[in-house]
Design a protein around this motif. Structure first.
Motif, mmCIF file in Angstrom:
data_model
loop_
_atom_site.group_PDB
_atom_site.id
_atom_site.type_symbol
_atom_site.label_atom_id
_atom_site.label_comp_id
_atom_site.label_asym_id
_atom_site.label_seq_id
_atom_site.Cartn_x
_atom_site.Cartn_y
_atom_site.Cartn_z
ATOM 1 N N PHE A 100 0.819 -1.224 0.000
ATOM 2 C CA PHE A 100 0.000 0.000 0.000
ATOM 3 C C PHE A 100 0.847 1.267 0.000
ATOM 4 C CE2 PHE A 100 0.841 -0.488 4.529
ATOM 5 C CZ PHE A 100 1.119 0.824 4.898
ATOM 6 N N LYS A 101 2.137 1.148 0.326
ATOM 7 C CA LYS A 101 3.000 2.323 0.403
ATOM 8 C C LYS A 101 2.957 3.122 -0.904
ATOM 9 C CE LYS A 101 4.974 1.539 4.537
ATOM 10 N NZ LYS A 101 4.510 0.250 5.032
ATOM 11 N N ASP A 102 2.674 2.437 -2.019
ATOM 12 C CA ASP A 102 2.648 3.112 -3.318
ATOM 13 C C ASP A 102 1.577 4.200 -3.387
ATOM 14 O OD1 ASP A 102 4.627 1.352 -4.000
ATOM 15 O OD2 ASP A 102 3.341 0.036 -5.195
ATOM 16 N N GLY A 126 11.494 -1.704 4.975
ATOM 17 C CA GLY A 126 11.601 -2.388 3.688
ATOM 18 C C GLY A 126 10.661 -1.874 2.620
ATOM 19 N N ASN A 127 9.361 -1.850 2.925
ATOM 20 C CA ASN A 127 8.402 -1.498 1.872
ATOM 21 C C ASN A 127 8.408 -0.019 1.508
ATOM 22 O OD1 ASN A 127 7.431 -4.031 1.278
ATOM 23 N ND2 ASN A 127 5.913 -3.984 2.919
ATOM 24 N N THR A 128 8.595 0.840 2.492
ATOM 25 C CA THR A 128 8.687 2.270 2.180
ATOM 26 C C THR A 128 9.892 2.513 1.273
ATOM 27 O OG1 THR A 128 7.673 2.857 4.269
ATOM 28 C CG2 THR A 128 8.957 4.579 3.206
ATOM 29 N N VAL A 227 -0.589 -2.473 12.306
ATOM 30 C CA VAL A 227 -0.062 -1.155 12.679
ATOM 31 C C VAL A 227 1.423 -1.235 13.026
ATOM 32 C CG1 VAL A 227 -0.146 0.626 14.461
ATOM 33 C CG2 VAL A 227 -2.267 -0.214 13.452
ATOM 34 N N GLY A 228 2.211 -0.413 12.324
ATOM 35 C CA GLY A 228 3.636 -0.270 12.633
ATOM 36 C C GLY A 228 3.884 1.147 13.093
ATOM 37 N N ASN A 229 4.152 2.032 12.136
ATOM 38 C CA ASN A 229 4.328 3.441 12.460
ATOM 39 C C ASN A 229 2.999 4.167 12.597
ATOM 40 O OD1 ASN A 229 6.549 5.071 13.055
ATOM 41 N ND2 ASN A 229 7.529 4.421 11.159
ATOM 42 N N ALA A 230 1.928 3.447 12.337
ATOM 43 C CA ALA A 230 0.565 3.915 12.605
ATOM 44 C C ALA A 230 0.069 5.000 11.648
ATOM 45 C CB ALA A 230 0.430 4.380 14.059
ATOM 46 N N GLY A 231 0.744 5.151 10.511
ATOM 47 C CA GLY A 231 0.276 6.118 9.518
ATOM 48 C C GLY A 231 -0.934 5.607 8.766
ATOM 49 N N LEU A 365 -4.855 -6.298 3.644
ATOM 50 C CA LEU A 365 -3.664 -7.125 3.439
ATOM 51 C C LEU A 365 -2.616 -6.227 2.783
ATOM 52 C CD1 LEU A 365 -5.389 -10.398 2.190
ATOM 53 C CD2 LEU A 365 -4.802 -9.723 4.533
ATOM 54 N N THR A 366 -1.704 -5.749 3.629
ATOM 55 C CA THR A 366 -0.885 -4.591 3.285
ATOM 56 C C THR A 366 0.236 -4.837 2.271
ATOM 57 O OG1 THR A 366 0.201 -5.152 5.341
ATOM 58 C CG2 THR A 366 -1.294 -3.275 5.391
ATOM 59 N N GLY A 367 0.777 -6.066 2.250
ATOM 60 C CA GLY A 367 1.929 -6.307 1.372
ATOM 61 C C GLY A 367 1.968 -7.732 0.826
#
Ligand SMILES: *Cc1c(COP(=O)(O)O)cnc(C)c1O
Ligand SMILES: [Zn+2]
Length: 402
Positions: A100-102, A126-128, A227-231, A365-367
Protein backbone atom coordinates in the motif's frame (compact mmCIF):
# COMPACT_ATOMS: atom_id res chain seq x y z
CA UNK A 1 -2.24 22.24 6.98
CA UNK A 2 -3.22 21.90 10.61
CA UNK A 3 -1.12 20.86 13.60
CA UNK A 4 -2.95 18.11 15.46
CA UNK A 5 -1.20 19.07 18.69
CA UNK A 6 -1.55 22.88 18.99
CA UNK A 7 -4.21 23.44 16.32
CA UNK A 8 -2.28 26.14 14.43
CA UNK A 9 -2.95 26.22 10.70
CA UNK A 10 -0.49 26.92 7.92
CA UNK A 11 -0.57 27.53 4.19
CA UNK A 12 0.40 24.30 2.50
CA UNK A 13 4.05 23.84 1.66
CA UNK A 14 5.80 20.64 0.47
CA UNK A 15 8.53 21.19 3.05
CA UNK A 16 6.20 21.76 5.94
CA UNK A 17 6.18 18.33 7.54
CA UNK A 18 6.06 19.00 11.29
CA UNK A 19 4.59 21.99 13.14
CA UNK A 20 7.23 24.75 13.25
CA UNK A 21 5.86 25.94 16.59
CA UNK A 22 5.47 22.73 18.59
CA UNK A 23 6.92 19.94 16.38
CA UNK A 24 3.50 18.24 16.38
CA UNK A 25 2.23 16.16 13.46
CA UNK A 26 0.53 18.05 10.68
CA UNK A 27 -2.56 17.11 8.78
CA UNK A 28 -3.37 18.17 5.23
CA UNK A 29 -6.82 19.52 4.63
CA UNK A 30 -7.78 19.57 0.98
CA UNK A 31 -10.31 22.16 -0.07
CA UNK A 32 -11.97 20.57 -3.09
CA UNK A 33 -12.04 22.88 -6.11
CA UNK A 34 -15.20 21.02 -7.11
CA UNK A 35 -17.63 19.06 -4.98
CA UNK A 36 -16.62 15.37 -4.87
CA UNK A 37 -19.19 12.79 -5.95
CA UNK A 38 -19.27 9.05 -6.57
CA UNK A 39 -20.74 9.51 -10.04
CA UNK A 40 -17.96 11.88 -11.09
CA UNK A 41 -15.32 9.51 -9.71
CA UNK A 42 -16.87 6.52 -11.48
CA UNK A 43 -16.27 8.17 -14.83
CA UNK A 44 -12.49 8.31 -14.32
CA UNK A 45 -10.12 5.38 -14.64
CA UNK A 46 -9.73 3.58 -11.33
CA UNK A 47 -6.76 4.19 -9.05
CA UNK A 48 -5.57 6.67 -6.48
CA UNK A 49 -5.94 9.73 -8.75
CA UNK A 50 -9.58 9.01 -9.52
CA UNK A 51 -10.34 10.82 -6.23
CA UNK A 52 -8.71 14.00 -7.48
CA UNK A 53 -11.02 16.46 -5.72
CA UNK A 54 -9.82 15.21 -2.32
CA UNK A 55 -6.12 14.94 -3.20
CA UNK A 56 -3.47 17.66 -2.94
CA UNK A 57 -2.29 17.98 -6.53
CA UNK A 58 -0.40 21.23 -7.15
CA UNK A 59 -1.95 23.16 -10.03
CA UNK A 60 -0.60 22.31 -13.46
CA UNK A 61 1.37 19.29 -12.17
CA UNK A 62 1.21 15.81 -13.69
CA UNK A 63 1.19 13.06 -11.00
CA UNK A 64 4.19 10.74 -10.73
CA UNK A 65 2.21 7.53 -11.09
CA UNK A 66 2.84 3.83 -11.69
CA UNK A 67 -0.83 2.87 -11.77
CA UNK A 68 -1.29 2.37 -8.01
CA UNK A 69 -4.55 1.62 -6.24
CA UNK A 70 -7.81 -0.07 -7.24
CA UNK A 71 -6.59 -3.26 -5.64
CA UNK A 72 -8.98 -6.24 -5.47
CA UNK A 73 -11.44 -6.60 -2.62
CA UNK A 74 -12.10 -10.33 -2.43
CA UNK A 75 -14.58 -12.15 -0.24
CA UNK A 76 -13.07 -14.62 2.21
CA UNK A 77 -15.04 -17.82 1.64
CA UNK A 78 -13.11 -20.79 2.98
CA UNK A 79 -11.85 -19.88 6.44
CA UNK A 80 -14.22 -21.62 8.80
CA UNK A 81 -13.24 -20.03 12.11
CA UNK A 82 -14.89 -16.76 11.15
CA UNK A 83 -18.31 -18.23 11.99
CA UNK A 84 -20.68 -16.07 10.03
CA UNK A 85 -18.73 -12.81 9.83
CA UNK A 86 -18.66 -11.43 6.27
CA UNK A 87 -15.01 -10.79 5.64
CA UNK A 88 -13.45 -9.06 2.65
CA UNK A 89 -9.73 -8.80 2.01
CA UNK A 90 -8.31 -5.63 0.47
CA UNK A 91 -5.31 -7.02 -1.38
CA UNK A 92 -2.79 -4.18 -1.33
CA UNK A 93 -0.04 -6.59 -2.40
CA UNK A 94 -1.00 -6.06 -6.04
CA UNK A 95 0.15 -2.43 -6.04
CA UNK A 96 3.08 -1.63 -8.39
CA UNK A 97 5.80 -2.39 -5.81
CA UNK A 98 3.72 -4.85 -3.83
CA UNK A 99 2.43 -2.81 -0.90
CA UNK A 100 0.00 0.00 0.00
CA UNK A 101 3.00 2.32 0.40
CA UNK A 102 2.65 3.11 -3.32
CA UNK A 103 -0.59 5.01 -2.68
CA UNK A 104 1.24 7.45 -0.44
CA UNK A 105 4.36 7.60 -2.57
CA UNK A 106 2.54 8.68 -5.73
CA UNK A 107 1.23 11.74 -3.88
CA UNK A 108 4.33 12.56 -1.81
CA UNK A 109 6.79 12.11 -4.69
CA UNK A 110 4.56 14.24 -6.90
CA UNK A 111 4.63 16.98 -4.25
CA UNK A 112 8.39 16.57 -3.73
CA UNK A 113 9.14 16.78 -7.43
CA UNK A 114 6.89 19.80 -7.91
CA UNK A 115 8.80 21.53 -5.11
CA UNK A 116 12.08 21.04 -6.98
CA UNK A 117 13.58 18.36 -4.72
CA UNK A 118 16.34 16.24 -6.30
CA UNK A 119 16.75 13.51 -3.70
CA UNK A 120 14.37 11.69 -1.40
CA UNK A 121 15.37 9.88 1.77
CA UNK A 122 13.53 7.34 3.94
CA UNK A 123 14.10 5.16 6.93
CA UNK A 124 12.34 1.91 6.31
CA UNK A 125 11.59 -1.63 7.42
CA UNK A 126 11.60 -2.39 3.69
CA UNK A 127 8.40 -1.50 1.87
CA UNK A 128 8.69 2.27 2.18
CA UNK A 129 12.18 1.92 0.74
CA UNK A 130 11.09 -0.18 -2.27
CA UNK A 131 8.22 2.16 -2.97
CA UNK A 132 10.26 5.36 -2.58
CA UNK A 133 12.97 3.89 -4.80
CA UNK A 134 10.51 3.06 -7.58
CA UNK A 135 8.69 6.40 -7.53
CA UNK A 136 11.95 8.33 -7.29
CA UNK A 137 13.14 6.44 -10.38
CA UNK A 138 9.96 7.39 -12.24
CA UNK A 139 10.42 11.02 -11.14
CA UNK A 140 14.14 11.03 -12.11
CA UNK A 141 15.17 11.73 -8.53
CA UNK A 142 17.79 10.04 -6.37
CA UNK A 143 16.59 7.76 -3.58
CA UNK A 144 18.53 7.20 -0.39
CA UNK A 145 17.20 4.56 1.96
CA UNK A 146 18.29 3.89 5.52
CA UNK A 147 17.42 0.42 6.82
CA UNK A 148 18.24 -1.69 9.88
CA UNK A 149 21.00 -4.04 8.76
CA UNK A 150 19.92 -7.68 8.48
CA UNK A 151 16.35 -6.86 9.51
CA UNK A 152 14.64 -6.29 6.21
CA UNK A 153 12.98 -8.99 4.16
CA UNK A 154 14.92 -10.22 1.13
CA UNK A 155 12.36 -9.26 -1.52
CA UNK A 156 12.23 -5.66 -0.31
CA UNK A 157 16.01 -5.27 -0.25
CA UNK A 158 16.21 -6.83 -3.71
CA UNK A 159 13.63 -4.40 -5.07
CA UNK A 160 15.47 -1.38 -3.69
CA UNK A 161 18.71 -2.65 -5.24
CA UNK A 162 17.08 -3.14 -8.63
CA UNK A 163 15.38 0.28 -8.57
CA UNK A 164 18.82 1.78 -8.03
CA UNK A 165 18.50 3.30 -4.56
CA UNK A 166 21.54 4.16 -2.47
CA UNK A 167 21.25 1.87 0.54
CA UNK A 168 22.56 2.77 3.97
CA UNK A 169 22.35 -0.17 6.36
CA UNK A 170 22.72 0.74 10.01
CA UNK A 171 23.46 -1.49 12.94
CA UNK A 172 20.34 -0.82 14.93
CA UNK A 173 16.56 -0.80 14.74
CA UNK A 174 14.13 0.99 12.44
CA UNK A 175 13.56 3.59 15.12
CA UNK A 176 17.27 4.46 15.06
CA UNK A 177 17.20 4.61 11.26
CA UNK A 178 14.36 7.11 11.48
CA UNK A 179 16.25 9.23 14.01
CA UNK A 180 19.20 9.30 11.63
CA UNK A 181 16.99 10.40 8.74
CA UNK A 182 15.41 13.19 10.79
CA UNK A 183 18.83 14.48 11.80
CA UNK A 184 20.20 14.21 8.23
CA UNK A 185 17.27 16.24 6.90
CA UNK A 186 17.89 18.90 9.57
CA UNK A 187 21.51 19.15 8.47
CA UNK A 188 20.95 18.97 4.71
CA UNK A 189 17.61 20.42 3.62
CA UNK A 190 18.21 19.27 0.04
CA UNK A 191 17.09 15.82 1.22
CA UNK A 192 13.33 15.38 1.04
CA UNK A 193 12.05 12.91 3.67
CA UNK A 194 9.32 10.45 2.74
CA UNK A 195 8.58 8.78 6.06
CA UNK A 196 5.00 8.66 7.18
CA UNK A 197 5.21 11.74 9.39
CA UNK A 198 5.14 13.32 5.92
CA UNK A 199 1.42 14.15 5.81
CA UNK A 200 1.32 14.18 1.99
CA UNK A 201 1.83 10.44 1.97
CA UNK A 202 -1.17 9.86 4.17
CA UNK A 203 -3.31 11.77 1.66
CA UNK A 204 -2.65 9.03 -0.88
CA UNK A 205 -3.18 6.24 1.62
CA UNK A 206 -6.62 7.52 2.61
CA UNK A 207 -7.89 6.31 -0.79
CA UNK A 208 -8.02 2.79 0.69
CA UNK A 209 -11.18 3.97 2.48
CA UNK A 210 -12.66 5.41 -0.73
CA UNK A 211 -12.07 2.17 -2.61
CA UNK A 212 -13.46 -0.02 0.16
CA UNK A 213 -16.75 1.89 0.06
CA UNK A 214 -16.87 1.92 -3.73
CA UNK A 215 -16.07 -1.78 -4.09
CA UNK A 216 -18.27 -2.95 -1.23
CA UNK A 217 -21.12 -0.64 -2.17
CA UNK A 218 -21.23 0.62 1.41
CA UNK A 219 -19.39 1.02 4.68
CA UNK A 220 -18.23 -2.10 6.56
CA UNK A 221 -18.74 -2.45 10.31
CA UNK A 222 -15.05 -3.03 10.92
CA UNK A 223 -11.75 -2.25 9.19
CA UNK A 224 -8.79 -4.23 10.50
CA UNK A 225 -5.29 -2.90 9.78
CA UNK A 226 -1.81 -4.00 10.87
CA UNK A 227 -0.06 -1.16 12.68
CA UNK A 228 3.64 -0.27 12.63
CA UNK A 229 4.33 3.44 12.46
CA UNK A 230 0.57 3.92 12.60
CA UNK A 231 0.28 6.12 9.52
CA UNK A 232 -1.96 3.83 7.52
CA UNK A 233 -4.69 3.34 10.10
CA UNK A 234 -4.75 7.13 10.60
CA UNK A 235 -4.95 7.72 6.84
CA UNK A 236 -7.76 5.23 6.29
CA UNK A 237 -9.78 6.77 9.12
CA UNK A 238 -9.20 10.24 7.65
CA UNK A 239 -10.54 8.92 4.35
CA UNK A 240 -13.77 7.72 5.97
CA UNK A 241 -14.18 11.02 7.84
CA UNK A 242 -13.88 12.97 4.59
CA UNK A 243 -16.46 10.79 2.83
CA UNK A 244 -18.82 11.47 5.72
CA UNK A 245 -18.10 15.20 5.69
CA UNK A 246 -19.04 15.44 2.00
CA UNK A 247 -22.17 13.36 2.45
CA UNK A 248 -20.76 10.44 0.46
CA UNK A 249 -21.43 7.94 3.27
CA UNK A 250 -23.69 8.12 6.28
CA UNK A 251 -21.99 5.83 8.77
CA UNK A 252 -18.45 5.11 9.90
CA UNK A 253 -16.63 1.83 10.52
CA UNK A 254 -14.83 0.85 13.72
CA UNK A 255 -11.07 0.77 13.24
CA UNK A 256 -8.96 -2.07 14.65
CA UNK A 257 -5.18 -1.70 14.83
CA UNK A 258 -3.34 -5.01 15.09
CA UNK A 259 0.22 -5.16 16.39
CA UNK A 260 2.69 -8.01 16.80
CA UNK A 261 3.10 -8.81 20.48
CA UNK A 262 6.86 -8.18 20.45
CA UNK A 263 6.31 -4.71 18.96
CA UNK A 264 3.04 -3.57 20.48
CA UNK A 265 3.42 -0.09 21.99
CA UNK A 266 -0.15 0.88 21.13
CA UNK A 267 -1.88 -2.40 21.94
CA UNK A 268 -0.09 -2.55 25.30
CA UNK A 269 -1.20 0.97 26.14
CA UNK A 270 -4.75 0.25 25.04
CA UNK A 271 -4.99 -2.87 27.19
CA UNK A 272 -3.91 -0.87 30.24
CA UNK A 273 -6.19 2.04 29.45
CA UNK A 274 -3.31 4.46 28.86
CA UNK A 275 -3.64 7.34 26.45
CA UNK A 276 0.03 7.26 25.38
CA UNK A 277 1.99 4.34 23.92
CA UNK A 278 4.34 2.17 25.92
CA UNK A 279 7.43 2.39 23.72
CA UNK A 280 9.42 -0.78 23.02
CA UNK A 281 13.20 -0.30 22.94
CA UNK A 282 13.86 -3.69 21.37
CA UNK A 283 10.90 -4.54 19.14
CA UNK A 284 11.00 -8.12 17.86
CA UNK A 285 8.65 -10.03 15.54
CA UNK A 286 8.65 -12.10 12.35
CA UNK A 287 6.41 -9.41 10.90
CA UNK A 288 9.31 -7.12 10.00
CA UNK A 289 7.10 -4.47 8.37
CA UNK A 290 5.56 -3.70 11.76
CA UNK A 291 8.65 -4.25 13.88
CA UNK A 292 8.51 -0.73 15.28
CA UNK A 293 8.86 0.29 18.89
CA UNK A 294 8.16 4.04 18.68
CA UNK A 295 5.38 4.66 16.17
CA UNK A 296 5.70 8.24 15.05
CA UNK A 297 2.05 8.66 14.09
CA UNK A 298 0.72 7.37 17.39
CA UNK A 299 -1.32 10.49 18.27
CA UNK A 300 -3.24 10.25 14.99
CA UNK A 301 -3.77 6.51 15.38
CA UNK A 302 -4.96 6.78 18.99
CA UNK A 303 -7.45 9.38 17.86
CA UNK A 304 -8.64 7.20 14.94
CA UNK A 305 -9.23 4.20 17.16
CA UNK A 306 -10.86 6.18 19.96
CA UNK A 307 -13.12 8.25 17.68
CA UNK A 308 -14.23 5.19 15.72
CA UNK A 309 -14.98 3.19 18.88
CA UNK A 310 -12.47 0.62 17.72
CA UNK A 311 -9.55 -0.96 19.50
CA UNK A 312 -5.91 -1.98 19.39
CA UNK A 313 -5.02 -5.61 19.90
CA UNK A 314 -1.91 -7.73 19.62
CA UNK A 315 -1.24 -11.17 18.20
CA UNK A 316 1.83 -13.35 18.63
CA UNK A 317 4.16 -14.55 15.89
CA UNK A 318 2.63 -18.05 15.77
CA UNK A 319 -0.82 -16.57 15.22
CA UNK A 320 0.59 -14.36 12.46
CA UNK A 321 2.32 -17.24 10.66
CA UNK A 322 -0.71 -19.45 10.98
CA UNK A 323 -2.92 -16.70 9.53
CA UNK A 324 -0.43 -16.29 6.68
CA UNK A 325 -0.81 -19.99 5.81
CA UNK A 326 -4.61 -19.85 6.13
CA UNK A 327 -4.82 -16.99 3.62
CA UNK A 328 -2.50 -18.74 1.19
CA UNK A 329 -3.90 -22.25 1.47
CA UNK A 330 -7.61 -21.53 1.74
CA UNK A 331 -7.97 -18.27 -0.15
CA UNK A 332 -5.07 -18.22 -2.60
CA UNK A 333 -3.79 -14.97 -1.10
CA UNK A 334 -0.03 -14.75 -0.56
CA UNK A 335 0.80 -12.01 1.91
CA UNK A 336 3.81 -11.09 3.98
CA UNK A 337 3.63 -11.78 7.74
CA UNK A 338 2.73 -8.21 8.76
CA UNK A 339 -0.31 -8.36 6.51
CA UNK A 340 -1.43 -11.67 7.98
CA UNK A 341 -1.62 -9.90 11.34
CA UNK A 342 -4.95 -8.44 10.22
CA UNK A 343 -6.49 -11.89 9.78
CA UNK A 344 -4.91 -13.07 13.04
CA UNK A 345 -6.45 -10.06 14.79
CA UNK A 346 -9.84 -10.65 13.22
CA UNK A 347 -9.84 -14.30 14.29
CA UNK A 348 -9.07 -13.22 17.82
CA UNK A 349 -11.85 -10.63 17.88
CA UNK A 350 -14.27 -13.23 16.52
CA UNK A 351 -13.23 -15.73 19.18
CA UNK A 352 -13.73 -13.11 21.89
CA UNK A 353 -17.12 -12.29 20.33
CA UNK A 354 -16.23 -8.65 19.86
CA UNK A 355 -17.12 -8.93 16.18
CA UNK A 356 -20.54 -10.51 15.84
CA UNK A 357 -22.18 -12.86 13.41
CA UNK A 358 -23.57 -11.10 10.34
CA UNK A 359 -21.24 -8.10 10.64
CA UNK A 360 -19.07 -7.01 7.74
CA UNK A 361 -15.34 -6.67 8.20
CA UNK A 362 -12.55 -5.66 5.83
CA UNK A 363 -9.03 -6.85 6.53
CA UNK A 364 -6.32 -4.80 4.86
CA UNK A 365 -3.66 -7.12 3.44
CA UNK A 366 -0.88 -4.59 3.28
CA UNK A 367 1.93 -6.31 1.37
CA UNK A 368 2.64 -9.19 -1.01
CA UNK A 369 3.99 -12.56 0.08
CA UNK A 370 6.87 -12.37 -2.41
CA UNK A 371 8.32 -9.58 -0.31
CA UNK A 372 9.45 -12.10 2.27
CA UNK A 373 10.55 -15.35 0.62
CA UNK A 374 12.06 -16.64 3.87
CA UNK A 375 8.66 -16.65 5.53
CA UNK A 376 7.19 -18.40 2.51
CA UNK A 377 9.87 -21.09 2.54
CA UNK A 378 9.26 -21.66 6.25
CA UNK A 379 5.57 -22.37 5.65
CA UNK A 380 6.42 -26.03 5.06
CA UNK A 381 5.12 -28.24 2.26
CA UNK A 382 5.23 -31.87 1.21
CA UNK A 383 8.41 -32.03 -0.84
CA UNK A 384 9.45 -35.40 -2.23
CA UNK A 385 12.63 -36.26 -4.08
CA UNK A 386 12.65 -38.51 -7.14
CA UNK A 387 16.00 -39.75 -8.39
CA UNK A 388 14.68 -40.34 -11.93
CA UNK A 389 11.53 -39.77 -14.02
CA UNK A 390 10.22 -43.29 -13.38
CA UNK A 391 10.37 -42.76 -9.66
CA UNK A 392 8.62 -39.41 -10.07
CA UNK A 393 5.77 -41.20 -11.86
CA UNK A 394 5.46 -43.80 -9.09
CA UNK A 395 5.45 -41.16 -6.40
CA UNK A 396 2.94 -38.93 -8.15
CA UNK A 397 0.50 -41.67 -9.02
CA UNK A 398 0.54 -43.03 -5.48
CA UNK A 399 -0.20 -39.67 -3.87
CA UNK A 400 -3.98 -39.52 -4.15
CA UNK A 401 -4.53 -43.14 -3.10
CA UNK A 402 -2.40 -42.87 0.03
C1 LIG B 1 4.26 -0.15 6.32
C2 LIG B 1 3.55 -1.45 6.50
C3 LIG B 1 2.68 -1.68 7.56
C4 LIG B 1 2.47 -0.70 8.66
O1 LIG B 1 1.90 0.51 8.26
P1 LIG B 1 2.07 1.80 9.20
O2 LIG B 1 1.50 2.90 8.41
O3 LIG B 1 3.54 1.95 9.45
O4 LIG B 1 1.33 1.50 10.46
C5 LIG B 1 2.02 -2.88 7.61
N1 LIG B 1 2.20 -3.83 6.69
C6 LIG B 1 3.04 -3.65 5.65
C7 LIG B 1 3.22 -4.76 4.67
C8 LIG B 1 3.73 -2.46 5.53
O5 LIG B 1 4.59 -2.31 4.51
ZN1 LIG C 1 1.79 22.71 16.67
Amino acid sequence: MRCIQCGRTYDPHPRLLLCPMCQGLLEVEVEPYEYPSWSKWALRSPGVWRYLELLPLPRGVEPVSLGEGWTPLTRITNIGDLHGVNVYAKNEGVNPTGSFKDRGMTVAVTVAKASGAHAVIVASTGNTASSAAAYAAKASMRAIIVVPRGKIALGKLAQSILYGAVIVEIEGSFDQALEAVLEAVRQDPRLYPLNSFNPWRLEGQKTIAFEIVEQLGGVPDWVVVPVGNAGNISAIWKGFLELKRYGLINKLPRMVGVQARGASPLASAWRRGLSEPVFFDHPETVATAIRIGRPINWPKAMRAVRESKGLFIDVDDDEILSAQRLLARHEGLAVEPASAASLAGLLKLRKDRIIEKGEKAVIVLTGHGLKDPDSMMAAGATRLIARNPGEAVRIVTSLLTR
